[in-house]
Design a protein around this motif. Structure first.
Motif, mmCIF file in Angstrom:
data_model
loop_
_atom_site.group_PDB
_atom_site.id
_atom_site.type_symbol
_atom_site.label_atom_id
_atom_site.label_comp_id
_atom_site.label_asym_id
_atom_site.label_seq_id
_atom_site.Cartn_x
_atom_site.Cartn_y
_atom_site.Cartn_z
ATOM 1 N N ARG A 121 69.546 50.124 -5.772
ATOM 2 C CA ARG A 121 68.429 50.901 -6.539
ATOM 3 C C ARG A 121 67.767 51.861 -5.005
ATOM 4 O O ARG A 121 67.630 53.611 -5.093
ATOM 5 C CB ARG A 121 67.531 50.859 -6.578
ATOM 6 N N LEU A 122 67.916 51.381 -3.737
ATOM 7 C CA LEU A 122 67.433 52.690 -2.547
ATOM 8 C C LEU A 122 68.855 52.741 -1.884
ATOM 9 O O LEU A 122 68.259 54.018 -1.517
ATOM 10 C CB LEU A 122 66.987 50.600 -1.931
ATOM 11 N N LEU B 54 68.926 46.875 6.910
ATOM 12 C CA LEU B 54 69.228 48.525 5.864
ATOM 13 C C LEU B 54 68.395 49.204 5.626
ATOM 14 O O LEU B 54 67.755 49.953 4.832
ATOM 15 C CB LEU B 54 70.308 48.214 4.923
ATOM 16 N N VAL B 55 67.450 47.593 4.382
ATOM 17 C CA VAL B 55 66.490 47.854 2.924
ATOM 18 C C VAL B 55 65.310 48.456 3.837
ATOM 19 O O VAL B 55 64.345 50.086 3.800
ATOM 20 C CB VAL B 55 66.065 46.779 2.419
ATOM 21 N N ALA B 56 64.881 47.922 5.072
ATOM 22 C CA ALA B 56 64.022 48.112 5.908
ATOM 23 C C ALA B 56 64.180 50.295 6.447
ATOM 24 O O ALA B 56 63.185 50.913 6.547
ATOM 25 C CB ALA B 56 63.595 47.185 6.934
ATOM 26 N N MET C 20 60.424 45.890 12.822
ATOM 27 C CA MET C 20 59.618 47.245 14.043
ATOM 28 C C MET C 20 60.237 48.667 13.238
ATOM 29 O O MET C 20 59.423 49.442 13.044
ATOM 30 C CB MET C 20 60.270 47.355 15.641
ATOM 31 N N VAL C 21 61.263 48.347 12.862
ATOM 32 C CA VAL C 21 61.706 50.346 11.511
ATOM 33 C C VAL C 21 60.550 49.628 10.492
ATOM 34 O O VAL C 21 60.298 50.602 9.389
ATOM 35 C CB VAL C 21 62.569 50.479 11.032
ATOM 36 N N SER C 22 60.382 48.410 10.129
ATOM 37 C CA SER C 22 59.825 48.485 8.657
ATOM 38 C C SER C 22 58.215 48.704 8.680
ATOM 39 O O SER C 22 57.221 49.451 7.812
ATOM 40 C CB SER C 22 59.259 46.995 7.965
ATOM 41 N N GLN C 23 57.755 48.865 10.079
ATOM 42 C CA GLN C 23 56.424 49.911 10.630
ATOM 43 C C GLN C 23 56.088 50.814 11.095
ATOM 44 O O GLN C 23 55.465 51.723 11.777
ATOM 45 C CB GLN C 23 55.295 48.235 11.675
ATOM 46 N N ARG D 3 63.651 52.601 4.356
ATOM 47 C CA ARG D 3 62.181 52.588 3.601
ATOM 48 C C ARG D 3 61.789 53.714 4.660
ATOM 49 O O ARG D 3 60.439 54.434 4.415
ATOM 50 C CB ARG D 3 61.377 51.821 2.965
ATOM 51 N N LEU D 4 62.317 53.953 5.592
ATOM 52 C CA LEU D 4 61.644 54.970 6.907
ATOM 53 C C LEU D 4 61.715 56.677 5.837
ATOM 54 O O LEU D 4 61.892 56.796 4.643
ATOM 55 C CB LEU D 4 62.892 55.396 7.784
#
Length: 139
Positions: free
Chosen positions: A131-132, A86-88, A52-55, A91-92
């Motif tokens: 990096r993120l 966390l990565v997803a 959901m968060v990645s979309q 990226r918000l």
């Protein structure tokens, strides 16, 4: 961690908007997101939340729950690798965070903890996470 009362609602209920059924030829991710919008937030798995968060779907409803989980374990893992939630989340879009400063503060604390824990990950995963985190904390 005590569940928020709003966690009992689905994204669809929180937003007050029912989406139509996806097209028959829709991708797996589109079909899955449509399904997940109807599930109470408290019942969503880490993988469900990652999808959901990645979309960027239902972010207002799901981000407090995501941050609760990440505060417990910054390397919470969906189906891919430790830290994928966390990565997803990191990226918000930047403008989302500027509109939700309280959540941004929580996310920064999680990111700092994750950076310290990145040595538990394998090479490429640790590098990408660092990096993120670095980008997120520098903005």
């Amino acid at each position: 961690m005590a569940a928020n009362p709003s966690d009992q609602q689905s994204v669809e209920q929180t937003e007050g908007e029912a989406w139509p059924e996806p097209a028959p030829d829709a991708t797996y991710v589109i079909r899955r997101v449509h399904q997940l919008r109807r599930v109470p937030v408290v019942e969503l798995s880490i993988e469900d939340l990652r999808i959901m968060v990645s979309q960027s779907v239902g972010t207002v409803a799901i981000l407090p729950r995501i941050l609760d989980l990440l505060e417990e374990n910054p390397l919470s893992e969906g189906d891919f690798y430790p830290g994928d939630l966390l990565v997803a989340t990191l990226r918000l879009r930047r403008d989302y965070w500027s509109d939700h400063v309280g959540l941004l503060d929580r996310a920064r604390r999680v990111a700092q903890r994750a950076d310290a824990m990145a040595n538990q990950l394998n090479g490429a995963q640790a590098l990408e996470l660092r990096r993120l985190v670095g980008e997120f904390l520098s903005n």
